[in-house]
Design a protein around this motif. Structure first.
Motif, short mmCIF file in Angstrom:
data_model
loop_
_atom_site.label_atom_id
_atom_site.label_comp_id
_atom_site.label_asym_id
_atom_site.label_seq_id
_atom_site.Cartn_x
_atom_site.Cartn_y
_atom_site.Cartn_z
N GLU A 40 -2.57 -8.78 7.13
CA GLU A 40 -3.77 -8.54 7.93
C GLU A 40 -3.50 -7.62 9.12
N LYS A 41 -2.25 -7.45 9.49
CA LYS A 41 -1.91 -6.61 10.64
C LYS A 41 -1.83 -5.12 10.28
N ILE A 42 -1.78 -4.81 9.00
CA ILE A 42 -1.62 -3.42 8.58
C ILE A 42 -2.79 -2.57 9.06
N ALA A 43 -3.99 -3.14 9.05
CA ALA A 43 -5.19 -2.38 9.42
C ALA A 43 -5.14 -1.89 10.87
N THR A 44 -4.38 -2.56 11.72
CA THR A 44 -4.32 -2.16 13.13
C THR A 44 -3.06 -1.39 13.48
N GLN A 60 7.30 -9.09 -6.77
CA GLN A 60 6.72 -7.99 -7.56
C GLN A 60 5.19 -8.03 -7.50
N SER A 61 4.61 -9.21 -7.75
CA SER A 61 3.15 -9.32 -7.74
C SER A 61 2.60 -9.21 -6.33
N LEU A 62 3.38 -9.61 -5.32
CA LEU A 62 2.92 -9.50 -3.94
C LEU A 62 2.76 -8.03 -3.53
N VAL A 63 3.68 -7.20 -3.98
CA VAL A 63 3.56 -5.76 -3.69
C VAL A 63 2.26 -5.23 -4.29
N ALA A 64 1.96 -5.65 -5.51
CA ALA A 64 0.71 -5.23 -6.15
C ALA A 64 -0.50 -5.72 -5.36
N GLN A 65 -0.44 -6.96 -4.88
CA GLN A 65 -1.55 -7.50 -4.10
C GLN A 65 -1.75 -6.71 -2.81
N PHE A 66 -0.67 -6.36 -2.14
CA PHE A 66 -0.77 -5.56 -0.92
C PHE A 66 -1.43 -4.22 -1.23
N ALA A 67 -0.99 -3.59 -2.34
CA ALA A 67 -1.56 -2.29 -2.70
C ALA A 67 -3.04 -2.42 -3.04
N ASN A 68 -3.42 -3.49 -3.73
CA ASN A 68 -4.82 -3.69 -4.07
C ASN A 68 -5.69 -3.87 -2.83
N ALA A 69 -5.13 -4.52 -1.83
CA ALA A 69 -5.90 -4.81 -0.62
C ALA A 69 -6.32 -3.55 0.12
N LEU A 70 -5.49 -2.51 0.05
CA LEU A 70 -5.82 -1.27 0.75
C LEU A 70 -6.21 -0.14 -0.19
N GLY A 71 -6.21 -0.40 -1.48
CA GLY A 71 -6.59 0.64 -2.43
C GLY A 71 -5.41 1.53 -2.79
N GLN A 72 -5.56 2.23 -3.92
CA GLN A 72 -4.49 3.12 -4.38
C GLN A 72 -4.49 4.39 -3.55
#
Length: 395
Positions: A40-44, A60-72
């Motif tokens: 949640e801190k990435i946005a700021t 591995q799946s957490l990296v994908a989740q992080f990428a999904n949260a901010l888009g490709q």
């Protein structure tokens, strides 16, 4: 005013000026998935892009989740974004069973059992029942590669990382450093988790097999790679070089060029790594080697740079530096290496386990350090480092 004069700093005060974040500052290697709550801190954050590394089964799946949260991410994307990287770190390579050309399963009884696997890939050969039973069931390499392939095909800008070799690392044992240790519920499982290090290391031949399989996949899919190397610089180079052996670029000398083109004489002194000496053939198809490799938190010497930057090498090499690893203390060697890396081949990274202000602070610190060593103004340095990161990621 010449470009060289413009990019040089004229006073100490300029280096103490606010960092020009608006020009785009990029973290080439970090691990925010080790602390999922930091998402949640990435946005700021001030850093424009984070290149986040996977290391083991749990992230591995957490990296994908992080990428999904901010888009490709896309090269032209003006906002903050993540570049995901999927791969298996050498610290966890013992958890992989190389099933190529074999039968049976390490989860079965007998010669292919779990304990037999770990006895074959750890050194010295472990004989402690408690230690062996504490280790996870090994995963087949074929399944790991299938998972990485699926992620790379889904995320078109993803790379492979963090992968590599580490001769110094020892596997965590079963005893705690402190009996009162309490696991942080915010941290991702699978790390050291307060345990003492055992005497066991992962056999280098096994590490090389896991690394080579991932390098070959990167070449097949033409994706860049972030490589870890500790206490194994010679072995790292030989392993990487084995992927492009027989695929070297043709090297044309200045005299050969001059003889072939008498009406277009070459002028100027030879550069240490002159691209003009190389007959370059663009690679658009699968190869056994990756198109681009970053040696992260590079701790080799200035002299070893030449082997990676030799004009016959078909891989585009980059070298990233962090305050945590390269400048945690005064290091004359690190200063000389930064000076020696070509301006367009240097990257910066935080290598931190959590997103947020601390990650921004580490990136700002290493950007300022590199600018001082290189003699760049902050504006020039941030612009150059940003262009380098884009070339590494997007080609």
């Amino acid at each position: 005013m010449s470009d060289m004069t413009d990019r040089k700093t004229k006073s100490v005060e300029e280096y103490e000026a606010p960092l020009p974040w608006h020009l785009g500052v990029y973290d080439a290697h970090c691990h925010p998935t080790d602390t999922v709550a930091s998402l949640e801190k990435i946005a700021t954050m001030k850093t424009k892009a984070l290149t986040i590394m996977a290391t083991r089964d749990q992230d591995q799946s957490l990296v994908a989740q992080f990428a999904n949260a901010l888009g490709q991410a896309k090269p032209e994307d003006p906002g903050r974004f993540l570049i995901p990287a999927f791969g298996w770190h050498p610290w966890f390579s013992h958890q992989i069973w190389d099933d190529r050309g074999t039968t049976g399963s390490p989860t079965a009884e007998g010669p292919h059992g779990k304990e037999s696997h770990y006895r074959s890939v750890l050194t010295p050969v472990p004989d402690e029942a408690d230690f062996l039973s504490s280790l996870p069931e090994p995963r087949p390499l074929s399944a790991l590669l299938q998972d990485i392939r699926a992620h790379l095909e889904h995320y078109q800008t993803a790379l492979i990382g963090e992968v590599g070799l580490d001769r110094a690392f020892r596997i965590p044992g079963t005893e705690l450093l402190d009996e009162e240790y309490e696991k942080d519920p915010a941290s991702t499982p699978g790390g050291r988790e307060g345990r003492r290090l055992s005497r066991y290391r992962v056999d280098m031949n096994h590490q090389r097999s896991i690394l080579l399989a991932q390098l070959n996949l990167a070449g097949e899919l033409q994706r860049p790679v972030s490589v870890h190397g500790v206490a194994a610089h010679g072995t790292v180079y030989e392993t990487l070089a084995s992927t492009w052996r027989g695929h070297e670029r043709s090297v044309v000398s200045r005299r050969q060029k001059k003889d072939a083109r008498p009406n277009h004489p070459l002028s100027g002194e030879d550069e240490e790594f002159p691209s003009s000496k190389v007959s370059v053939f663009a690679v658009t198809r699968s190869t056994p080697y990756p198109p681009r490799i970053c040696l992260h938190s590079y701790s080799g010497t200035a002299g070893t740079l030449k082997q990676y930057l030799h004009p016959s090498v078909p891989v585009d090499f980059y070298f990233s530096f962090s305050s945590l690893v390269n400048f945690s203390s005064r290091s004359d060697k690190a200063v000389e290496v930064v000076k020696s890396v070509p301006d367009d081949k240097i990257l910066v990274e935080s290598d931190l386990h959590a997103a947020g202000d601390a990650m921004d602070e580490l990136i700002e610190k290493i950007v300022r350090t590199v600018c001082r060593i290189k003699g760049w103004s902050l504006d020039h340095g941030v612009t150059q480092l940003g262009a380098n990161w884009k070339h590494f990621i997007f080609g």
